[in-house]
Design a protein around this motif. Structure first.
Motif, PDB file in Angstrom:
ATOM      1  N   ALA A 203      16.193 -17.179  41.094  1.00 14.91           N
ATOM      2  CA  ALA A 203      15.706 -17.447  42.444  1.00 14.91           C
ATOM      3  C   ALA A 203      16.779 -17.205  43.500  1.00 14.91           C
ATOM      4  CB  ALA A 203      15.210 -18.884  42.530  1.00 14.91           C
ATOM      5  N   LYS A 204      18.055 -17.142  43.080  1.00 16.35           N
ATOM      6  CA  LYS A 204      19.153 -16.886  44.019  1.00 16.35           C
ATOM      7  C   LYS A 204      19.754 -15.503  43.804  1.00 16.35           C
ATOM      8  CE  LYS A 204      20.378 -21.657  45.094  1.00 16.35           C
ATOM      9  NZ  LYS A 204      21.477 -22.615  45.324  1.00 16.35           N
ATOM     10  N   ASN A 205      18.944 -14.611  43.266  1.00 16.62           N
ATOM     11  CA  ASN A 205      19.312 -13.190  43.149  1.00 16.62           C
ATOM     12  C   ASN A 205      20.517 -12.933  42.249  1.00 16.62           C
ATOM     13  OD1 ASN A 205      17.215 -12.304  44.885  1.00 16.62           O
ATOM     14  ND2 ASN A 205      18.479 -12.775  46.676  1.00 16.62           N
ATOM     15  N   VAL A 206      20.654 -13.714  41.188  1.00 16.32           N
ATOM     16  CA  VAL A 206      21.701 -13.466  40.197  1.00 16.32           C
ATOM     17  C   VAL A 206      21.048 -12.776  39.001  1.00 16.32           C
ATOM     18  CG1 VAL A 206      23.388 -14.505  38.647  1.00 16.32           C
ATOM     19  CG2 VAL A 206      23.085 -15.422  40.961  1.00 16.32           C
ATOM     20  N   ALA A 207      21.697 -11.714  38.543  1.00 12.62           N
ATOM     21  CA  ALA A 207      21.172 -10.935  37.411  1.00 12.62           C
ATOM     22  C   ALA A 207      22.350 -10.268  36.714  1.00 12.62           C
ATOM     23  CB  ALA A 207      20.175  -9.898  37.896  1.00 12.62           C
ATOM     24  N   ALA A 208      22.059  -9.520  35.670  1.00 10.13           N
ATOM     25  CA  ALA A 208      23.119  -8.765  34.985  1.00 10.13           C
ATOM     26  C   ALA A 208      23.771  -7.827  36.001  1.00 10.13           C
ATOM     27  CB  ALA A 208      22.543  -7.986  33.818  1.00 10.13           C
ATOM     28  N   GLY A 209      25.128  -7.823  36.049  1.00  7.31           N
ATOM     29  CA  GLY A 209      25.869  -7.003  37.007  1.00  7.31           C
ATOM     30  C   GLY A 209      26.327  -7.772  38.237  1.00  7.31           C
ATOM     31  N   THR A 210      25.864  -9.009  38.414  1.00  9.18           N
ATOM     32  CA  THR A 210      26.296  -9.796  39.577  1.00  9.18           C
ATOM     33  C   THR A 210      27.734 -10.257  39.382  1.00  9.18           C
ATOM     34  OG1 THR A 210      24.047 -10.597  39.966  1.00  9.18           O
ATOM     35  CG2 THR A 210      25.843 -11.860  40.956  1.00  9.18           C
ATOM     36  N   PRO A 211      28.624 -10.086  40.397  1.00  8.21           N
ATOM     37  CA  PRO A 211      30.003 -10.557  40.271  1.00  8.21           C
ATOM     38  C   PRO A 211      30.054 -12.062  40.035  1.00  8.21           C
ATOM     39  CG  PRO A 211      29.804  -9.053  42.135  1.00  8.21           C
ATOM     40  CD  PRO A 211      28.408  -9.351  41.676  1.00  8.21           C
ATOM     41  N   VAL A 212      31.067 -12.467  39.267  1.00  9.67           N
ATOM     42  CA  VAL A 212      31.234 -13.887  38.963  1.00  9.67           C
ATOM     43  C   VAL A 212      31.403 -14.706  40.245  1.00  9.67           C
ATOM     44  CG1 VAL A 212      32.760 -15.569  37.870  1.00  9.67           C
ATOM     45  CG2 VAL A 212      32.174 -13.449  36.664  1.00  9.67           C
ATOM     46  N   ALA A 213      32.154 -14.169  41.222  1.00 14.35           N
ATOM     47  CA  ALA A 213      32.361 -14.891  42.480  1.00 14.35           C
ATOM     48  C   ALA A 213      31.040 -15.149  43.187  1.00 14.35           C
ATOM     49  CB  ALA A 213      33.307 -14.108  43.389  1.00 14.35           C
ATOM     50  N   ASP A 214      30.113 -14.175  43.122  1.00 12.74           N
ATOM     51  CA  ASP A 214      28.815 -14.358  43.766  1.00 12.74           C
ATOM     52  C   ASP A 214      27.992 -15.429  43.052  1.00 12.74           C
ATOM     53  OD1 ASP A 214      29.603 -12.413  45.503  1.00 12.74           O
ATOM     54  OD2 ASP A 214      28.286 -10.840  44.701  1.00 12.74           O
ATOM     55  N   VAL A 215      28.149 -15.498  41.728  1.00 16.34           N
ATOM     56  CA  VAL A 215      27.439 -16.537  40.984  1.00 16.34           C
ATOM     57  C   VAL A 215      27.915 -17.919  41.425  1.00 16.34           C
ATOM     58  CG1 VAL A 215      26.974 -17.490  38.704  1.00 16.34           C
ATOM     59  CG2 VAL A 215      27.096 -15.018  39.007  1.00 16.34           C
ATOM     60  N   LYS A 216      29.217 -18.085  41.562  1.00 17.35           N
ATOM     61  CA  LYS A 216      29.762 -19.382  41.971  1.00 17.35           C
ATOM     62  C   LYS A 216      29.360 -19.737  43.402  1.00 17.35           C
ATOM     63  CE  LYS A 216      33.734 -19.217  38.837  1.00 17.35           C
ATOM     64  NZ  LYS A 216      35.210 -19.210  38.726  1.00 17.35           N
ATOM     65  N   ASN A 217      29.231 -18.727  44.265  1.00 19.07           N
ATOM     66  CA  ASN A 217      28.777 -18.999  45.632  1.00 19.07           C
ATOM     67  C   ASN A 217      27.311 -19.403  45.640  1.00 19.07           C
ATOM     68  OD1 ASN A 217      31.272 -18.436  46.819  1.00 19.07           O
ATOM     69  ND2 ASN A 217      30.800 -16.257  47.094  1.00 19.07           N
ATOM     70  N   ALA A 218      26.522 -18.742  44.787  1.00 16.52           N
ATOM     71  CA  ALA A 218      25.093 -19.053  44.733  1.00 16.52           C
ATOM     72  C   ALA A 218      24.840 -20.398  44.073  1.00 16.52           C
ATOM     73  CB  ALA A 218      24.345 -17.943  43.989  1.00 16.52           C
ATOM     74  N   TYR A 219      25.655 -20.728  43.083  1.00 19.05           N
ATOM     75  CA  TYR A 219      25.496 -21.982  42.338  1.00 19.05           C
ATOM     76  C   TYR A 219      26.836 -22.726  42.343  1.00 19.05           C
ATOM     77  CZ  TYR A 219      21.172 -19.850  40.601  1.00 19.05           C
ATOM     78  OH  TYR A 219      19.925 -19.263  40.497  1.00 19.05           O
ATOM     79  N   PRO A 220      27.109 -23.540  43.395  1.00 19.66           N
ATOM     80  CA  PRO A 220      28.398 -24.246  43.483  1.00 19.66           C
ATOM     81  C   PRO A 220      28.645 -25.205  42.327  1.00 19.66           C
ATOM     82  CG  PRO A 220      27.262 -24.266  45.604  1.00 19.66           C
ATOM     83  CD  PRO A 220      26.289 -23.761  44.607  1.00 19.66           C
ATOM     84  N   TRP A 239      16.920 -28.223  31.716  1.00 20.50           N
ATOM     85  CA  TRP A 239      17.336 -26.962  31.121  1.00 20.50           C
ATOM     86  C   TRP A 239      18.485 -26.383  31.942  1.00 20.50           C
ATOM     87  CZ3 TRP A 239      16.803 -22.276  33.822  1.00 20.50           C
ATOM     88  CH2 TRP A 239      16.015 -22.335  34.978  1.00 20.50           C
ATOM     89  N   THR A 240      19.125 -25.328  31.404  1.00 17.69           N
ATOM     90  CA  THR A 240      20.358 -24.791  31.980  1.00 17.69           C
ATOM     91  C   THR A 240      20.321 -23.271  32.003  1.00 17.69           C
ATOM     92  OG1 THR A 240      21.645 -26.695  31.204  1.00 17.69           O
ATOM     93  CG2 THR A 240      22.876 -24.692  31.729  1.00 17.69           C
ATOM     94  N   TYR A 241      20.830 -22.700  33.116  1.00 11.58           N
ATOM     95  CA  TYR A 241      21.090 -21.260  33.150  1.00 11.58           C
ATOM     96  C   TYR A 241      22.421 -21.006  32.439  1.00 11.58           C
ATOM     97  CZ  TYR A 241      17.617 -19.317  36.395  1.00 11.58           C
ATOM     98  OH  TYR A 241      16.457 -18.851  36.975  1.00 11.58           O
ATOM     99  N   VAL A 242      22.449 -20.039  31.556  1.00  9.93           N
ATOM    100  CA  VAL A 242      23.681 -19.638  30.892  1.00  9.93           C
ATOM    101  C   VAL A 242      23.947 -18.189  31.277  1.00  9.93           C
ATOM    102  CG1 VAL A 242      24.890 -19.309  28.710  1.00  9.93           C
ATOM    103  CG2 VAL A 242      23.290 -21.221  28.972  1.00  9.93           C
ATOM    104  N   PHE A 243      25.025 -17.990  32.084  1.00  9.07           N
ATOM    105  CA  PHE A 243      25.392 -16.640  32.528  1.00  9.07           C
ATOM    106  C   PHE A 243      26.578 -16.179  31.687  1.00  9.07           C
ATOM    107  CE2 PHE A 243      23.753 -18.793  36.409  1.00  9.07           C
ATOM    108  CZ  PHE A 243      22.667 -17.978  36.678  1.00  9.07           C
ATOM    109  N   GLU A 244      26.308 -15.249  30.754  1.00 12.20           N
ATOM    110  CA  GLU A 244      27.414 -14.666  29.982  1.00 12.20           C
ATOM    111  C   GLU A 244      28.078 -13.587  30.830  1.00 12.20           C
ATOM    112  OE1 GLU A 244      26.317 -13.271  26.161  1.00 12.20           O
ATOM    113  OE2 GLU A 244      25.583 -15.222  25.460  1.00 12.20           O
ATOM    114  N   THR A 245      29.439 -13.584  30.826  1.00 13.50           N
ATOM    115  CA  THR A 245      30.188 -12.649  31.669  1.00 13.50           C
ATOM    116  C   THR A 245      31.256 -11.944  30.840  1.00 13.50           C
ATOM    117  OG1 THR A 245      31.979 -14.147  32.338  1.00 13.50           O
ATOM    118  CG2 THR A 245      29.893 -14.311  33.545  1.00 13.50           C
ATOM    119  N   ASP A 246      31.786 -10.863  31.408  1.00 19.05           N
ATOM    120  CA  ASP A 246      32.945 -10.195  30.820  1.00 19.05           C
ATOM    121  C   ASP A 246      34.207 -10.558  31.590  1.00 19.05           C
ATOM    122  OD1 ASP A 246      32.640  -8.848  33.203  1.00 19.05           O
ATOM    123  OD2 ASP A 246      32.314  -6.867  32.310  1.00 19.05           O
TER     124      ASP A 246
END
Length: 265
Positions: A203-220, A239-246
């Protein structure tokens, strides 16, 4: 010797040179002086009465004369036959004191009003507001819903059979994700994990390819766990969103039921 003293006293008392002779107008002068003093006392009494009235709020600007003569006539004139009358005007000024309230301060109160200040103004308080939890989002993707039974999940037609054992649970691939554990179902808890396809966005436009910094801004409230960022959602069931990153960008997005009994989920 006493006779001599008596004779001397008689001689002195009979001497016309020691007599005090009154002038013809002495009586009139005495009467005029008494009249002037009487008028003076009357004028002073009137003046005191006027001052008292002014103190009560009545303003008088001119004191009227009393009869034909005023309080200004205090001394006899040089001529016994002519009386010079001088009139004087007594002016009384009334002063009104107006108290103006001091200006109110920035909080709307008047300085000095109410409880006196102790002289030590308190320091402004700084409060820290914790980040608000992410908004409630339905724990579902397409027709698959976290917590649904295996039979209901198979009825959606979203799973590709046969399933793959994942410990005591079963993993399924889906029509959008080819991994054999894209969906994991527990015999006791039902559907406990859904893997989103790479094009799917939260719902906050996070998907595969989203920068980690943007994820933290979207989900503090995101919590780092190894290479994963986990964000617990305010929903029921939990339940929980699990964002796997490189380390730089998101590689996979999963939805996981918090209450599950499947290993490695």
């Amino acid at each position: 010797m006493d006779d001599d003293l008596d004779d001397e006293l008689r001689r002195l008392f009979s001497d016309d040179r020691l007599d005090v002779h009154a002038t013809p107008d002495a009586t009139d002068a005495v009467l005029r002086g008494a009249d002037r003093r009487r008028r003076r006392r009357s004028a002073m009494t009137t003046a005191f009465a006027v001052v008292a009235l002014v103190g009560a709020g009545v303003g008088l600007t001119q004191l009227p004369s009393s009869g034909d003569h005023t309080a200004g006539e205090l001394l006899p004139t040089s001529s016994p036959s002519t009386t010079s009358v001088s009139q004087s005007t007594s002016t009384v000024y009334s002063t009104t004191v107006v108290t103006v309230d001091p200006p109110a301060n920035s909080s709307g109160s008047t300085p000095g009003a109410g409880t006196p200040s102790s002289g030590n103004p308190s320091k402004p308080r700084t409060t820290t507001t914790p980040p608000a939890p992410p908004p409630a989002e339905a724990g579902k993707f397409g027709k698959l819903v976290l917590g649904m039974s295996e039979a209901d999940a198979l009825k959606t037609g979203s799973l590709i059979e046969p399933g793959t054992p994942v410990g005591s649970c079963t993993g399924y691939a889906t029509g959008t994700v080819a991994e054999n554990d894209a969906v994991v179902i527990s015999p006791a808890r039902g559907l406990v994990r859904i893997t989103l396809p790479s094009y799917a966005k939260t719902a906050k436009n996070v998907a595969a390819g989203t920068p980690v910094a943007d994820v933290k801004n979207a989900y503090p409230t995101a919590v780092q766990n190894g290479s994963e960022l986990r964000v617990e959602m305010a929903a029921t069931p939990k339940w929980t969103y699990v964002f796997e990153t490189d380390g730089a960008v998101v590689t996979t997005v999963r939805m996981r039921l918090n209450a599950n009994d499947c290993p490695g989920i």
